[in-house]
Design a protein around this motif. Structure first.
Motif, PDB file in Angstrom:
ATOM      1  N   ILE A  96       0.883  -1.169  -0.045  1.00 48.62           N
ATOM      2  CA  ILE A  96      -0.167  -0.043   0.259  1.00 48.62           C
ATOM      3  C   ILE A  96       0.836   1.232  -0.043  1.00 48.62           C
ATOM      4  N   ASP A  97       0.674   2.268  -0.661  1.00 55.32           N
ATOM      5  CA  ASP A  97       1.404   3.379  -0.963  1.00 55.32           C
ATOM      6  C   ASP A  97       1.136   4.367   0.570  1.00 55.32           C
ATOM      7  N   GLY A  98       2.187   4.800   0.855  1.00 54.50           N
ATOM      8  CA  GLY A  98       2.263   5.543   2.128  1.00 54.50           C
ATOM      9  C   GLY A  98       1.988   6.764   2.260  1.00 54.50           C
ATOM     10  N   ASP A  99       1.092   7.426   1.141  1.00 56.94           N
ATOM     11  CA  ASP A  99       0.637   8.758   1.231  1.00 56.94           C
ATOM     12  C   ASP A  99      -0.756   8.793   1.272  1.00 56.94           C
ATOM     13  N   LEU A 100      -1.504   7.783   2.043  1.00 52.73           N
ATOM     14  CA  LEU A 100      -2.703   7.945   2.342  1.00 52.73           C
ATOM     15  C   LEU A 100      -3.868   7.878   1.097  1.00 52.73           C
ATOM     16  N   GLN A 101      -3.251   7.618  -0.086  1.00 54.86           N
ATOM     17  CA  GLN A 101      -4.330   7.369  -0.942  1.00 54.86           C
ATOM     18  C   GLN A 101      -4.851   6.444  -1.296  1.00 54.86           C
ATOM     19  N   ASP A 102      -4.356   5.418  -0.966  1.00 50.90           N
ATOM     20  CA  ASP A 102      -4.782   4.184  -0.840  1.00 50.90           C
ATOM     21  C   ASP A 102      -5.566   3.787   0.681  1.00 50.90           C
ATOM     22  N   GLN A 201      -7.789  11.565  -2.410  1.00 47.31           N
ATOM     23  CA  GLN A 201      -6.546  12.648  -2.628  1.00 47.31           C
ATOM     24  C   GLN A 201      -5.411  12.680  -1.845  1.00 47.31           C
ATOM     25  N   ARG A 202      -4.261  13.064  -2.423  1.00 48.74           N
ATOM     26  CA  ARG A 202      -3.074  13.019  -1.369  1.00 48.74           C
ATOM     27  C   ARG A 202      -3.336  14.056  -0.477  1.00 48.74           C
ATOM     28  N   PRO A 203      -3.354  13.961   0.892  1.00 45.33           N
ATOM     29  CA  PRO A 203      -3.626  15.009   1.905  1.00 45.33           C
ATOM     30  C   PRO A 203      -2.312  15.829   1.891  1.00 45.33           C
TER      31      PRO A 203
HETATM   32 MG    MG Z   1       0.421   8.610  -4.371  1.00 44.93          MG
END
Ligand code: MG
Ligand code: UDP
Length: 316
Positions: A96-102, A201-203
């Motif tokens: 899972i991506d670490g940017d909270l998008q997933d 969205q990428r927060p």
């Molecule tokens: Mg991303």
């Protein structure tokens, strides 16, 4: 029906995501604790320099499920994933991506799909929350890759995926090849499927990639298609083209030799250049084929292990 996946590892590659890692780990732990399975979260810190590392160290110290794999510098997402896969002990591995998008809430559905018989389930950001330029480029990327590889996924490069552990063990990702994981897995005969997932969205922070990724991505695609098809028989490619060149070159040169013997001058003819060039390049290709075969013989042992990793089951 496949066996129940008792132990789930979540691998999160992160590079400078200091605002995101804490909220993400909270979301992840909430979902994982509701699974009723053994779980672990491996953050792979891909050489962060913004304080992410210190936050991760705190998290690892306070949460028993969380571990951190710290890379010495920023090696890129493929290297980060490989490092995480090496440490992961689960029967199922979720990236899972670490940017909270997933959205971690989708993890149970991904696991269900594995248990229903898939070896790799790839997330599909059907309602993708990124700039239109990125969405458009991604459409082209998925179309070209799909057409060239024969894999009909909408969203190959989604960072949100679930794997049976055999799949990650068979992957050898280098450079930027994480984009083609479904192609690589399908090359190895694994069952690949797709599941629409919620995308947000990428927060915080910003994307680590621009549009130049698609250019480099195309070269990676050629490599992967070549390796997938010819790794174990490079001579069939190089030797094949080489022989064709030599054959045409020999025909041309024979024709010119006959002309020369009948007394015609051939020194100034462009055809002579072409004939000689075809033979020389043909011999070179042929030799590259031979050398490739020898390199591949040299790696017989890993191939033996590979042969084993391809077997699904043995019935006696
Ligand atoms: Mg991303
Ligand atoms: N990432 C990484 N190493 C890098 C670049 C990115 O580990 O060199 C991580 C990043 O922190 C994020 C994930 O890979 O967790 C996806 O990156 P990003 O969100 O920038 O990509 P995008 O969503 O724009 O495709």
């Amino acid at each position: 029906m496949a066996a129940r996946l008792a132990f789930v590892s979540v691998v999160v590659p992160v590079y400078n995501e200091r605002e995101s890692v804490r909220p993400l780990s909270e979301e992840l732990l909430r979902v994982l604790r509701g699974l009723g399975r053994r779980t672990e979260v491996l953050f792979v810190d891909d050489g962060s320099t913004d304080g992410t590392s210190e936050i991760l160290a705190d998290l690892a110290a306070s949460e028993p499920e969380i571990a951190v794999v710290r890379l010495r510098r920023n090696f890129g997402k493929a290297a980060a994933l490989m490092a995480g896969f090496r440490e992961a002990r689960g029967d199922a591995i979720v990236t899972i991506d670490g940017d909270l998008q997933d959205d971690p809430a989708e993890i149970p559905r991904l696991l269900d799909e594995l248990e229903a018989g898939a070896d790799l389930v790839s997330g599909w950001k059907r309602d993708r929350q990124d700039a239109w330029s990125k969405r458009a480029a991604s459409k082209v990327f998925n179309g070209v890759t799909g057409a060239m590889s024969g894999i009909g996924l909408h969203d190959l490069n989604c960072g949100f995926k679930a794997y049976r552990s055999e799949v990650v063990r068979s992957l050898a990702l280098t450079g930027d090849q994480y984009r083609y994981i479904p192609v690589l897995a399908a090359n190895e005969g694994f069952r690949v499927s797709e599941l629409p997932v919620n995308h947000r969205q990428r927060p915080y922070g910003k994307s680590k990639y621009g549009l130049e990724r698609y250019l480099r991505g195309f070269l990676d695609l050629l490599t992967i298609l070549f390796v997938g098809r010819f790794r174990q028989r490079p001579m069939h490619l190089f030797g094949g083209i080489g022989m064709l060149f030599i054959l045409v070159g020999v025909v041309i040169c024979t024709y010119l030799a006959v002309l020369r013997l009948t007394g015609e001058g051939i020194g100034g003819r462009p055809l002579l250049l072409l004939g000689v060039l075809l033979i020389v390049v043909g011999v070179q290709l042929f030799t590259i084929g031979l050398v490739s075969e020898m390199i591949q013989r040299y790696h017989l042992r890993p191939q033996d292990e590979e042969a084993r990793s391809r077997v699904e089951r043995v019935i006696r």
